[in-house]
Scaffold this active site. Structure first.
Site, PDB file in Angstrom:
ATOM      1  N   ASP A  11       5.109  78.193  13.969  1.00 15.16           N
ATOM      2  CA  ASP A  11       3.815  77.610  13.660  1.00 15.16           C
ATOM      3  C   ASP A  11       2.915  77.853  14.880  1.00 15.16           C
ATOM      4  O   ASP A  11       3.421  78.118  15.981  1.00 15.16           O
ATOM      5  CB  ASP A  11       3.987  76.113  13.391  1.00 15.16           C
ATOM      6  CG  ASP A  11       2.679  75.389  13.238  1.00 15.16           C
ATOM      7  OD1 ASP A  11       1.867  75.800  12.403  1.00 15.16           O
ATOM      8  OD2 ASP A  11       2.462  74.407  13.980  1.00 15.16           O
ATOM      9  N   ASP A  13      -0.685  75.990  15.786  1.00 16.73           N
ATOM     10  CA  ASP A  13      -1.306  74.799  16.348  1.00 16.73           C
ATOM     11  C   ASP A  13      -0.286  73.676  16.510  1.00 16.73           C
ATOM     12  O   ASP A  13       0.336  73.235  15.535  1.00 16.73           O
ATOM     13  CB  ASP A  13      -2.454  74.332  15.454  1.00 16.73           C
ATOM     14  CG  ASP A  13      -3.526  75.409  15.321  1.00 16.73           C
ATOM     15  OD1 ASP A  13      -4.206  75.662  16.321  1.00 16.73           O
ATOM     16  OD2 ASP A  13      -3.655  75.994  14.235  1.00 16.73           O
ATOM     17  N   THR A 106       1.034  80.129  10.051  1.00 15.61           N
ATOM     18  CA  THR A 106       0.090  79.039  10.263  1.00 15.61           C
ATOM     19  C   THR A 106      -0.595  78.601   8.979  1.00 15.61           C
ATOM     20  O   THR A 106      -0.781  79.401   8.058  1.00 15.61           O
ATOM     21  CB  THR A 106      -0.980  79.460  11.297  1.00 15.61           C
ATOM     22  OG1 THR A 106      -1.937  78.417  11.448  1.00 15.61           O
ATOM     23  CG2 THR A 106      -1.689  80.750  10.864  1.00 15.61           C
ATOM     24  N   SER A 107      -0.996  77.326   8.950  1.00 16.99           N
ATOM     25  CA  SER A 107      -1.776  76.819   7.826  1.00 16.99           C
ATOM     26  C   SER A 107      -3.264  77.094   7.991  1.00 16.99           C
ATOM     27  O   SER A 107      -4.048  76.812   7.090  1.00 16.99           O
ATOM     28  CB  SER A 107      -1.546  75.311   7.671  1.00 16.99           C
ATOM     29  OG  SER A 107      -0.206  75.036   7.322  1.00 16.99           O
ATOM     30  N   LYS A 137       2.496  74.828   3.305  1.00 17.60           N
ATOM     31  CA  LYS A 137       3.532  73.917   3.759  1.00 17.60           C
ATOM     32  C   LYS A 137       3.238  72.513   3.196  1.00 17.60           C
ATOM     33  O   LYS A 137       2.081  72.119   3.148  1.00 17.60           O
ATOM     34  CB  LYS A 137       3.550  73.854   5.290  1.00 17.60           C
ATOM     35  CG  LYS A 137       3.717  75.205   5.967  1.00 17.60           C
ATOM     36  CD  LYS A 137       3.460  75.101   7.463  1.00 17.60           C
ATOM     37  CE  LYS A 137       3.473  76.442   8.164  1.00 17.60           C
ATOM     38  NZ  LYS A 137       3.172  76.337   9.613  1.00 17.60           N
ATOM     39  N   ASP A 162       5.916  71.613  14.759  1.00 14.94           N
ATOM     40  CA  ASP A 162       5.625  70.299  15.324  1.00 14.94           C
ATOM     41  C   ASP A 162       5.310  69.261  14.268  1.00 14.94           C
ATOM     42  O   ASP A 162       5.203  68.077  14.585  1.00 14.94           O
ATOM     43  CB  ASP A 162       4.432  70.398  16.275  1.00 14.94           C
ATOM     44  CG  ASP A 162       3.145  70.710  15.518  1.00 14.94           C
ATOM     45  OD1 ASP A 162       2.227  69.889  15.547  1.00 14.94           O
ATOM     46  OD2 ASP A 162       3.080  71.775  14.885  1.00 14.94           O
TER      47      ASP A 162
END
Length: 216
Positions: A11, A13, A106-107, A137, A162
């Site tokens: 991931d 961020d 990443t989202s 996700k 995270d």
């Protein structure tokens, strides 16, 4: 403890970089612009989810596309303001890996992800962003797509996350999970291994893959 892997999926961020200051500034302004109350906003989980899903939870469907474009503009424009920085251990850990053995998942949209990664000098060969998926996700699709892009069996991938949503995505994909306590407390994170940040780990590249170990 040693984890054996063929591919490492990160991931961005909260895992590789911290963008909390930028996220807070931009989403607070966005919420104000769209008339979202503090109470409504406080009930929404921001971290680890695509902006389109967050906007859909808060706004009428007909204005969601415009609202998503607006938050993307705000966050991209905010990158030069110093709201993004590398988390401890990121540079050294990534530098120890072959470029074809890891990916960023990443989202964030590709435009935003690339802006943040470029700002800290990270250039992944493989990037899976919100634009590339139909389900974000905690659905396994993002991580399964990354495994396919790297040509690796999901069972031989390790996910670094995270956020609970990202860890759930990795588990659903059948991958080993490593949680970083950068944005959530350890008891909130279900993973095979929980660490403070990437400085806790070392990576050894072998003919068989990558061996990930806790530093002494």
């Amino acid at each position: 403890m040693t984890i054996h892997a063929q591919a490492l999926l990160f991931d961005n961020d909260g895992t590789l970089v911290s963008s909390l200051a930028s996220v807070d500034r931009c989403w607070t302004r966005w919420a104000t612009e769209y008339g979202i109350t503090a109470e409504e906003f406080a009930r929404i989980e921001l971290h680890g989810r695509p902006a389109a899903e967050i906007a859909a939870d808060l706004l009428p469907p007909e204005i969601v596309p415009q609202a998503v474009a607006r938050i993307e503009d705000l966050e991209v424009e905010d990158v030069p303001n110093g709201g993004v920085h590398l988390l401890p251990g990121t540079r050294g850990f990534l530098d120890s890996l072959p470029g074809d053995r890891w990916a960023v998942v990443t989202s964030a949209t590709r435009r935003l992800a690339e802006a943040r990664l470029d700002a800290v000098g990270i250039l992944p060969k493989t990037l899976v962003a919100a634009d590339d998926i139909t389900r974000g996700k905690p659905d396994p699709e993002p991580y399964l797509l990354a495994a396919r892009a790297l040509g690796v069996d999901p069972a031989h991938c390790v996910v670094f996350e995270d956020a609970p949503a990202g860890l759930a995505s990795g588990r659903a994909a059948g991958m080993t999970t490593v949680a970083l306590t950068t944005t959530h407390q350890a008891h909130e994170l279900r993973a095979d291994l929980v660490i403070e940040n990437l400085s806790a780990l070392s990576a050894l590249v072998t003919e068989q893959g990558v061996e990930i170990s806790l530093r002494d």
